[in-house]
Design an enzyme around this catalytic site. Structure first.
Site, PDB file in Angstrom:
ATOM      1  N   GLY A  17       0.664  -1.256   0.021  1.00 51.18           N
ATOM      2  CA  GLY A  17      -0.183  -0.074   0.005  1.00 51.18           C
ATOM      3  C   GLY A  17       0.768   1.301  -0.034  1.00 51.18           C
ATOM      4  O   GLY A  17       0.377   2.261   0.631  1.00 51.18           O
ATOM      5  N   GLY A  19       2.202   2.428  -2.638  1.00 54.56           N
ATOM      6  CA  GLY A  19       2.091   3.165  -4.092  1.00 54.56           C
ATOM      7  C   GLY A  19       2.966   2.526  -5.216  1.00 54.56           C
ATOM      8  O   GLY A  19       3.206   3.186  -6.331  1.00 54.56           O
ATOM      9  N   LYS A  42       2.811  -7.933 -13.473  1.00 50.46           N
ATOM     10  CA  LYS A  42       2.342  -8.246 -11.925  1.00 50.46           C
ATOM     11  C   LYS A  42       2.023  -9.697 -11.809  1.00 50.46           C
ATOM     12  O   LYS A  42       0.969 -10.315 -12.087  1.00 50.46           O
ATOM     13  CB  LYS A  42       0.909  -7.620 -11.699  1.00 50.46           C
ATOM     14  CG  LYS A  42       0.424  -7.671 -10.165  1.00 50.46           C
ATOM     15  CD  LYS A  42       1.229  -6.916  -9.202  1.00 50.46           C
ATOM     16  CE  LYS A  42       0.677  -6.978  -7.728  1.00 50.46           C
ATOM     17  NZ  LYS A  42       0.937  -6.206  -6.631  1.00 50.46           N
ATOM     18  N   GLU A 112       6.023  -5.456 -11.306  1.00 51.85           N
ATOM     19  CA  GLU A 112       5.672  -4.923  -9.832  1.00 51.85           C
ATOM     20  C   GLU A 112       5.519  -6.192  -8.835  1.00 51.85           C
ATOM     21  O   GLU A 112       5.018  -7.126  -9.222  1.00 51.85           O
ATOM     22  CB  GLU A 112       4.303  -4.207  -9.727  1.00 51.85           C
ATOM     23  CG  GLU A 112       3.797  -3.849  -8.433  1.00 51.85           C
ATOM     24  CD  GLU A 112       2.386  -3.216  -8.418  1.00 51.85           C
ATOM     25  OE1 GLU A 112       1.707  -3.276  -9.196  1.00 51.85           O
ATOM     26  OE2 GLU A 112       2.024  -3.281  -7.045  1.00 51.85           O
ATOM     27  N   GLY A 113       6.357  -6.210  -7.810  1.00 51.70           N
ATOM     28  CA  GLY A 113       6.673  -7.157  -6.876  1.00 51.70           C
ATOM     29  C   GLY A 113       4.868  -7.479  -6.080  1.00 51.70           C
ATOM     30  O   GLY A 113       3.908  -6.529  -6.655  1.00 51.70           O
ATOM     31  N   ALA A 114       4.790  -8.231  -5.041  1.00 52.53           N
ATOM     32  CA  ALA A 114       3.495  -8.118  -4.181  1.00 52.53           C
ATOM     33  C   ALA A 114       4.142  -8.027  -2.742  1.00 52.53           C
ATOM     34  O   ALA A 114       5.015  -8.551  -2.508  1.00 52.53           O
ATOM     35  CB  ALA A 114       3.026  -9.697  -4.260  1.00 52.53           C
ATOM     36  N   GLY A 115       3.498  -6.864  -2.190  1.00 51.27           N
ATOM     37  CA  GLY A 115       3.978  -6.978  -0.889  1.00 51.27           C
ATOM     38  C   GLY A 115       5.202  -5.998  -0.848  1.00 51.27           C
ATOM     39  O   GLY A 115       5.727  -5.358  -1.684  1.00 51.27           O
TER      40      GLY A 115
HETATM   41 MG   LIG Z   1       0.176  -2.641  -5.991  1.00 53.34          MG
END
Ligand SMILES: [Mg+2]
Length: 226
Positions: A17, A19, A42, A112-115
């Protein structure tokens, strides 16, 4: 830059969260001006695929949702834990093979990673393992608030030294600018170098950056040499 030598840009974060998705989408749009055909991926989503849809839009809909995001799990948990709830298993080799297959047909790849950096993604990997295996340039997104300096330096300390030298830090303002936010930027630029620390102001609209956001993203893109 020679397309073969252009490193993958991997957007990770100091937390969830902060950005990452907005940053990845804005960067994809900005880079597509100089590198037509750049795509943002993603690999793994949990609890919904909104991030993947935003990246699909930002990539000019060149890829299907399942190409942007091949693995998605229902529970809004760390990916490894969400996958286990569905008795599914994800391995580093699968994600690597998929990203490398797309790399052959696209001149620029953002992931984009996750977390955050050490959030468990699969049975045998987290974002750090993926960044190292891809020899990617890490872009560390951090919410620009009190605590950002410590969080940023912790994430950089967790990266292999060779990757720290290439990494970029992006301080994301999630509210209007404050004195704390300005001082975070000044300190981190002093510590890490002007070119490696970028500040993105708060945007009213996550899908369409305003002019000030555009200038900041442009500066980040130029520092990456794309
Ligand atoms: Mg995200």
């Amino acid at each position: 830059m020679d397309p073969v030598k252009r490193p993958i840009l991997f957007v990770t974060g100091t937390d969830t969260g902060v950005g990452k998705t907005a940053l990845t989408a804005w960067l994809a749009r900005c880079l597509s001006v100089t590198v037509p055909g750049v795509v943002a991926l993603k690999p793994v989503c949990t609890g919904g695929r909104d991030d993947a849809r935003a990246l699909q839009e930002a990539s000019g809909k060149r890829l299907s949702l399942d190409e942007i995001n091949p693995w998605h799990f229902r529970a809004p948990l760390a990916p490894l834990l969400a996958a286990r709830r569905e008795q599914k298993e994800l391995r580093l080799a699968q994600v690597l093979a998929w990203i490398r297959s797309l790399q052959k047909s696209h001149p620029g790849i953002l992931v984009e990673g996750a977390g955050g950096l050490l959030t468990p993604i699969g049975e045998d990997f987290d974002a750090r393992n993926l960044i190292v295996a891809l020899r990617a340039t890490p872009i560390v997104a951090c919410a620009n608030r009190l605590g950002a300096i410590n969080q940023t330096l912790l994430v950089l300390a967790a990266l292999p030294p060779a990757l720290v030298l290439r990494a970029r830090v992006v301080l994301m303002s999630l509210t209007r600018e404050t004195a704390v936010a300005r001082s975070n930027v000044v300190f981190l630029q002093e510590r890490l170098g002007m070119d490696r620390v970028h500040a993105v102001p708060c945007s009213a609209c996550p899908s369409q950056p305003d002019r000030r956001v555009g200038v900041a993203i442009d500066g980040l893109a130029r520092s990456l040499g794309w």
